[in-house]
Design a protein around this motif. Structure first.
Motif, PDB file in Angstrom:
ATOM      1  N   GLY A   1       0.814  -1.212   0.000  1.00 45.11           N
ATOM      2  CA  GLY A   1       0.000   0.000   0.000  1.00 45.11           C
ATOM      3  C   GLY A   1       0.846   1.260   0.000  1.00 45.11           C
ATOM      4  O   GLY A   1       0.512   2.258  -0.652  1.00 45.11           O
ATOM      5  N   MET A   2       1.982   1.221   0.716  1.00 50.33           N
ATOM      6  CA  MET A   2       2.882   2.377   0.725  1.00 50.33           C
ATOM      7  C   MET A   2       3.496   2.590  -0.658  1.00 50.33           C
ATOM      8  O   MET A   2       3.710   3.732  -1.073  1.00 50.33           O
ATOM      9  CB  MET A   2       3.964   2.213   1.793  1.00 50.33           C
ATOM     10  CG  MET A   2       3.432   2.431   3.210  1.00 50.33           C
ATOM     11  SD  MET A   2       4.735   2.494   4.448  1.00 50.33           S
ATOM     12  CE  MET A   2       4.843   0.765   4.900  1.00 50.33           C
TER      13      MET A   2
ATOM     14  N   ASP B   1       0.834   4.303  -2.659  1.00 54.87           N
ATOM     15  CA  ASP B   1       0.683   5.676  -2.164  1.00 54.87           C
ATOM     16  C   ASP B   1       1.816   6.574  -2.662  1.00 54.87           C
ATOM     17  O   ASP B   1       1.584   7.724  -3.045  1.00 54.87           O
ATOM     18  CB  ASP B   1       0.640   5.688  -0.629  1.00 54.87           C
ATOM     19  CG  ASP B   1       0.551   7.083  -0.061  1.00 54.87           C
ATOM     20  OD1 ASP B   1      -0.578   7.603   0.047  1.00 54.87           O
ATOM     21  OD2 ASP B   1       1.610   7.670   0.265  1.00 54.87           O
TER      22      ASP B   1
ATOM     23  N   GLU C   1       1.314   8.402  -5.886  1.00 54.77           N
ATOM     24  CA  GLU C   1       0.223   9.372  -5.999  1.00 54.77           C
ATOM     25  C   GLU C   1       0.731  10.796  -5.820  1.00 54.77           C
ATOM     26  O   GLU C   1       1.737  11.039  -5.152  1.00 54.77           O
ATOM     27  CB  GLU C   1      -0.857   9.050  -4.968  1.00 54.77           C
ATOM     28  CG  GLU C   1      -1.519   7.705  -5.225  1.00 54.77           C
ATOM     29  CD  GLU C   1      -2.554   7.345  -4.182  1.00 54.77           C
ATOM     30  OE1 GLU C   1      -2.786   8.134  -3.248  1.00 54.77           O
ATOM     31  OE2 GLU C   1      -3.130   6.249  -4.304  1.00 54.77           O
TER      32      GLU C   1
ATOM     33  N   SER D   1       0.968  12.053  -2.001  1.00 56.88           N
ATOM     34  CA  SER D   1       1.462  10.900  -1.259  1.00 56.88           C
ATOM     35  C   SER D   1       1.879  11.237   0.178  1.00 56.88           C
ATOM     36  O   SER D   1       2.734  12.091   0.407  1.00 56.88           O
ATOM     37  CB  SER D   1       2.665  10.306  -1.991  1.00 56.88           C
ATOM     38  OG  SER D   1       3.320   9.351  -1.188  1.00 56.88           O
ATOM     39  N   THR D   2       1.307  10.540   1.125  1.00 53.89           N
ATOM     40  CA  THR D   2       1.713  10.647   2.524  1.00 53.89           C
ATOM     41  C   THR D   2       3.101  10.058   2.727  1.00 53.89           C
ATOM     42  O   THR D   2       3.925  10.612   3.457  1.00 53.89           O
ATOM     43  CB  THR D   2       0.693   9.916   3.429  1.00 53.89           C
ATOM     44  OG1 THR D   2      -0.578  10.543   3.281  1.00 53.89           O
ATOM     45  CG2 THR D   2       1.125   9.931   4.878  1.00 53.89           C
ATOM     46  N   VAL D   3       3.375   8.945   2.080  1.00 54.26           N
ATOM     47  CA  VAL D   3       4.665   8.267   2.236  1.00 54.26           C
ATOM     48  C   VAL D   3       5.792   9.149   1.686  1.00 54.26           C
ATOM     49  O   VAL D   3       6.837   9.313   2.325  1.00 54.26           O
ATOM     50  CB  VAL D   3       4.651   6.877   1.553  1.00 54.26           C
ATOM     51  CG1 VAL D   3       6.014   6.216   1.623  1.00 54.26           C
ATOM     52  CG2 VAL D   3       3.586   5.993   2.195  1.00 54.26           C
TER      53      VAL D   3
ATOM     54  N   VAL E   1      -0.523   2.831   8.662  1.00 54.06           N
ATOM     55  CA  VAL E   1      -1.251   2.180   7.579  1.00 54.06           C
ATOM     56  C   VAL E   1      -2.439   1.449   8.191  1.00 54.06           C
ATOM     57  O   VAL E   1      -2.261   0.541   9.006  1.00 54.06           O
ATOM     58  CB  VAL E   1      -0.351   1.194   6.797  1.00 54.06           C
ATOM     59  CG1 VAL E   1      -1.135   0.545   5.657  1.00 54.06           C
ATOM     60  CG2 VAL E   1       0.893   1.897   6.273  1.00 54.06           C
TER      61      VAL E   1
ATOM     62  N   ASP F   1      -6.310   3.348   4.544  1.00 56.24           N
ATOM     63  CA  ASP F   1      -5.815   4.707   4.690  1.00 56.24           C
ATOM     64  C   ASP F   1      -4.332   4.658   5.071  1.00 56.24           C
ATOM     65  O   ASP F   1      -3.876   3.708   5.714  1.00 56.24           O
ATOM     66  CB  ASP F   1      -6.594   5.451   5.790  1.00 56.24           C
ATOM     67  CG  ASP F   1      -6.183   6.897   5.919  1.00 56.24           C
ATOM     68  OD1 ASP F   1      -6.218   7.615   4.905  1.00 56.24           O
ATOM     69  OD2 ASP F   1      -5.820   7.320   7.038  1.00 56.24           O
ATOM     70  N   ILE F   2      -3.599   5.698   4.668  1.00 48.91           N
ATOM     71  CA  ILE F   2      -2.215   5.871   5.098  1.00 48.91           C
ATOM     72  C   ILE F   2      -2.085   7.313   5.575  1.00 48.91           C
ATOM     73  O   ILE F   2      -2.472   8.238   4.854  1.00 48.91           O
ATOM     74  CB  ILE F   2      -1.223   5.582   3.955  1.00 48.91           C
ATOM     75  CG1 ILE F   2      -1.346   4.127   3.505  1.00 48.91           C
ATOM     76  CG2 ILE F   2       0.212   5.898   4.407  1.00 48.91           C
ATOM     77  CD1 ILE F   2      -0.443   3.746   2.339  1.00 48.91           C
ATOM     78  N   SER F   3      -1.577   7.488   6.781  1.00 48.60           N
ATOM     79  CA  SER F   3      -1.436   8.830   7.340  1.00 48.60           C
ATOM     80  C   SER F   3      -0.110   8.965   8.059  1.00 48.60           C
ATOM     81  O   SER F   3       0.558   7.985   8.348  1.00 48.60           O
ATOM     82  CB  SER F   3      -2.589   9.135   8.299  1.00 48.60           C
ATOM     83  OG  SER F   3      -2.582   8.219   9.383  1.00 48.60           O
TER      84      SER F   3
END
Length: 131
Positions: free
Chosen positions: A39-40, A43, A46, A49-51, A116, A126-128
């Protein structure tokens, strides 16, 4: 200290199905970690991207992971992330249950984490970035 595992009940009365969901997730932590890291990767590609934001926020601490052009090698970065905390959130309602995996480049470097969230089916929800 190693990885911390919490089980959150949030005061809810749990039934056998909720405990069954915990058992299903708890037997294969490696698979949960694999899904979170996959998932990271998604992300990171994108625009918002949070990562990537986390990595860029800690660019100075990443050293060799940063190329001459300032780019960050994703696979090297992911390999440097440590899984530091797992929270199994149980609820009688499956849609309110899930797993949160927290990753860090090191407590000596930052108090920020990549969190995650996986839904009850083990899919990235979700990833934050958290502190």
């Amino acid at each position: 200290m190693g990885t911390q595992v919490d089980i959150s009940f949030d005061g809810a009365r749990l039934d056998a199905a909720a405990f069954g969901r915990l058992a299903r997730h708890g037997v294969n932590l490696e698979a949960l970690d694999h899904k979170a890291r996959a998932g990271m990767r998604v992300d990171f590609a994108e625009a918002d991207s949070t990562v990537r934001f986390y990595a860029e926020h800690h660019r100075d601490a990443l050293g060799a992971m940063v190329g001459e052009d300032g780019s960050i090698d994703l696979e090297t970065f992911l390999a440097a992330l440590s899984l530091v905390h797992i929270d199994f959130c149980l609820d009688p309602e499956p849609e309110d249950s899930g797993v949160i995996l927290d990753y860090s480049i090191g407590a000596e470097v930052t108090n920020y984490l990549i969190a995650v969230s996986l839904d009850d089916d083990g899919e990235v929800e979700d990833i934050s970035m958290e502190s």
